[in-house]
Design an enzyme around this catalytic site. Structure first.
Site, mmCIF file in Angstrom:
data_model
loop_
_atom_site.group_PDB
_atom_site.id
_atom_site.type_symbol
_atom_site.label_atom_id
_atom_site.label_comp_id
_atom_site.label_asym_id
_atom_site.label_seq_id
_atom_site.Cartn_x
_atom_site.Cartn_y
_atom_site.Cartn_z
ATOM 1 N N TYR A 234 22.884 12.881 -15.726
ATOM 2 C CA TYR A 234 23.247 11.658 -15.045
ATOM 3 C C TYR A 234 23.465 10.642 -16.040
ATOM 4 O O TYR A 234 24.612 9.998 -16.029
ATOM 5 C CB TYR A 234 21.806 11.247 -14.145
ATOM 6 C CG TYR A 234 22.251 9.926 -13.277
ATOM 7 C CD1 TYR A 234 23.245 10.069 -12.238
ATOM 8 C CD2 TYR A 234 21.926 8.829 -13.603
ATOM 9 C CE1 TYR A 234 23.502 9.036 -11.433
ATOM 10 C CE2 TYR A 234 22.302 7.668 -12.897
ATOM 11 C CZ TYR A 234 22.914 7.778 -11.669
ATOM 12 O OH TYR A 234 23.320 6.512 -11.072
ATOM 13 N N SER B 215 26.351 2.585 -13.751
ATOM 14 C CA SER B 215 24.853 2.712 -13.486
ATOM 15 C C SER B 215 24.160 2.049 -14.892
ATOM 16 O O SER B 215 24.749 2.209 -15.831
ATOM 17 C CB SER B 215 24.104 4.154 -13.481
ATOM 18 O OG SER B 215 22.691 4.161 -13.408
HETATM 19 P P1 NAI Z 1 24.068 7.208 -1.561
HETATM 20 O O1 NAI Z 1 23.376 8.663 -1.548
HETATM 21 O O2 NAI Z 1 23.372 6.259 -0.360
HETATM 22 O O3 NAI Z 1 25.500 7.152 -1.227
HETATM 23 C C1 NAI Z 1 26.570 7.764 -1.968
HETATM 24 C C2 NAI Z 1 27.220 8.608 -1.117
HETATM 25 O O4 NAI Z 1 28.223 9.528 -1.945
HETATM 26 C C3 NAI Z 1 26.882 9.599 -0.025
HETATM 27 O O5 NAI Z 1 27.299 8.969 1.106
HETATM 28 C C4 NAI Z 1 27.093 10.792 -0.501
HETATM 29 O O6 NAI Z 1 27.488 11.733 0.721
HETATM 30 C C5 NAI Z 1 28.281 10.555 -1.243
HETATM 31 N N1 NAI Z 1 28.841 11.881 -1.986
HETATM 32 C C6 NAI Z 1 27.861 12.472 -2.769
HETATM 33 N N2 NAI Z 1 28.327 13.685 -3.546
HETATM 34 C C7 NAI Z 1 29.841 13.366 -3.327
HETATM 35 C C8 NAI Z 1 31.030 14.078 -3.576
HETATM 36 N N3 NAI Z 1 30.911 15.170 -4.199
HETATM 37 N N4 NAI Z 1 32.161 13.680 -2.897
HETATM 38 C C9 NAI Z 1 32.118 12.573 -2.028
HETATM 39 N N5 NAI Z 1 30.970 11.820 -1.631
HETATM 40 C C10 NAI Z 1 30.010 12.280 -2.303
HETATM 41 O O7 NAI Z 1 23.638 6.527 -3.006
HETATM 42 P P2 NAI Z 1 24.130 5.346 -3.809
HETATM 43 O O8 NAI Z 1 22.924 4.710 -4.418
HETATM 44 O O9 NAI Z 1 24.786 4.329 -2.816
HETATM 45 O O10 NAI Z 1 25.094 5.744 -4.880
HETATM 46 C C11 NAI Z 1 26.250 5.087 -4.994
HETATM 47 C C12 NAI Z 1 26.518 5.228 -6.550
HETATM 48 O O11 NAI Z 1 25.665 4.038 -7.172
HETATM 49 C C13 NAI Z 1 26.543 6.447 -7.399
HETATM 50 O O12 NAI Z 1 27.592 6.611 -8.175
HETATM 51 C C14 NAI Z 1 25.165 6.197 -8.009
HETATM 52 O O13 NAI Z 1 25.163 7.146 -9.077
HETATM 53 C C15 NAI Z 1 25.267 4.841 -8.173
HETATM 54 N N6 NAI Z 1 23.908 4.031 -8.682
HETATM 55 C C16 NAI Z 1 22.965 4.162 -7.648
HETATM 56 C C17 NAI Z 1 21.810 3.468 -8.108
HETATM 57 C C18 NAI Z 1 20.571 3.456 -7.127
HETATM 58 O O14 NAI Z 1 19.529 2.860 -7.641
HETATM 59 N N7 NAI Z 1 20.751 4.046 -6.040
HETATM 60 C C19 NAI Z 1 21.656 2.769 -9.357
HETATM 61 C C20 NAI Z 1 22.727 2.812 -10.058
HETATM 62 C C21 NAI Z 1 23.944 3.561 -9.920
#
Ligand code: NAI
Length: 339
Positions: A156, A143
């Site tokens: 985070y 991130s």
């Molecule tokens: P999202 O919530 O849409 O997708 C993340 C997925 O990870 C979800 O399907 C969730 O069920 C799954 N998840 C959560 N905890 C889990 C666990 N303990 N074990 C297995 N799966 C788990 O969110 P997003 O944004 O797509 O997140 C993906 C990555 O991107 C994360 O690492 C987040 O920190 C990172 N990120 C997100 C940003 C944003 O603006 N949304 C910005 C920068 C980084």
């Protein structure tokens, strides 16, 4: 890694947001994809998406903070498609509030997924990938938050900074085995990450110090609506993997952004430097900074356009976003939500 067709990808958190974007782009590149995700509803949505696609996709319920669940997922992946050629450590969760309001649950949950999940992924899969032979790659969604202090995202930001450092160590360590590592550092993605703070937060980590309400969730949903399309993000990661780049900054001005994000440390080292830094912080943002902020947050900014006052904008209501729970008595009133 340049050729993807016929190879195997394993993606954590692959059923939503960024992870689903990777699953789409890499399956379209001909890979067999395993999606490991914690949330059943996301897994069902992803199954629905791939139902009528010409793609080989396998779904596994996985909690990346649970080592037994991880080992079982790795065994299942080997049985179904083989050892991953591409491992993408993407699962992550986030929640906002003042650092000094954080509970152990806030740290254990966010750190357990965002840093612990990366540790568990590496310890589970790296030995298997080394034994299976060279030409493999590890990708990770870190991130932009990894580059800065996070006074309202402390667990985070710390977890992401630790993950980035760990991945850099593995990048160097795995070179002799012919295994590459790429960490992507987006700022705002169009995703459901805000749901992690409510329906995605396990009961055992239920005690938070932060104010989370329907209103703060609505505000976050709005912010993420203008974030980067996960498919576009996935194209950036694919290009980074093809180019064997370690740090993938998914923005046109990425290299310069990193330079600016890290320069603060040189000011931190002397009293004169700190004064200079404070002066810089108090000054209005430069045109370059405004352009970079817009790129990261996903809105357009034209430095040549005459700034116009927003029309008919209602005053922004304080919904208590990134504030502490109202009943915490050591937090300054300005950082605490009062109805
Ligand atoms: P999202 O919530 O849409 O997708 C993340 C997925 O990870 C979800 O399907 C969730 O069920 C799954 N998840 C959560 N905890 C889990 C666990 N303990 N074990 C297995 N799966 C788990 O969110 P997003 O944004 O797509 O997140 C993906 C990555 O991107 C994360 O690492 C987040 O920190 C990172 N990120 C997100 C940003 C944003 O603006 N949304 C910005 C920068 C980084």
């Amino acid at each position: 890694m340049k050729d993807f067709a016929g190879k195997v990808a394993f993606i954590t958190g692959g059923a939503s947001g960024a992870g689903l974007g990777y699953a789409q782009i890499f399956s379209e590149a001909g890979m067999k994809v395993v999606i490991g995700d914690y949330r059943e509803d996301h897994l069902n949505d992803a199954k629905e998406y791939f139902k009528d696609k010409d793609a080989q996709v396998h779904f596994i319920k996985l909690d990346v903070s649970d080592r037994d669940s991880y080992a079982a997922a790795a065994d299942e992946t080997e049985k179904v498609f083989g050892v991953p050629d591409l491992l993408i450590l993407n699962a992550g969760v986030n929640v906002f509030g003042p650092a000094e309001a954080s509970t152990y649950d806030d740290f254990d949950w966010v750190g357990g997924v965002c840093y612990g999940g990366v540790v568990n992924g590496l310890v589970t899969f790296v030995p298997r990938m080394i034994k299976a032979g060279p030409g493999r790659h590890i990708g990770a969604t870190v991130s932009w938050g990894a580059f800065g202090a996070g006074p309202v995202t402390a667990p985070y930001s710390a977890a992401k900074a630790a993950a980035l450092n760990l991945l850099e160590s593995y990048w160097i360590a795995l070179k002799p085995y012919g295994i590459g590592v790429s960490a992507i550092v987006p700022a705002n993605i169009r995703s459901k990450i805000y749901e992690a703070a409510t329906i995605g937060r396990p009961e055992q980590y239920g005690n938070t110090g932060y104010n989370v309400s329907d209103d703060t969730q609505k505000l976050l949903a709005g912010i993420h609506a203008s974030g980067m399309d996960p498919r576009v993000l996935a194209q950036w990661l694919k290009k980074g993997i093809e180019d064997e780049v370690f740090l993938v900054v998914p923005y046109e001005h990425g290299t310069r952004m990193v330079e600016l994000a890290l320069e603060r440390f040189k000011y931190y080292t002397t009293p004169e430097g700190l004064k200079e830094w404070e002066k810089k912080q108090a000054a209005p943002p430069t045109e370059e900074e405004m352009l970079h902020n817009a790129e990261r947050e996903g809105y357009s900014f034209d430095p040549k356009a005459k700034p116009e006052p927003p029309k008919d904008m209602p005053p922004m209501k304080d919904v208590g976003f990134a504030k502490a729970r109202g009943d915490i008595d050591w937090i300054s009133d300005s950082k605490k939500y009062k109805e």
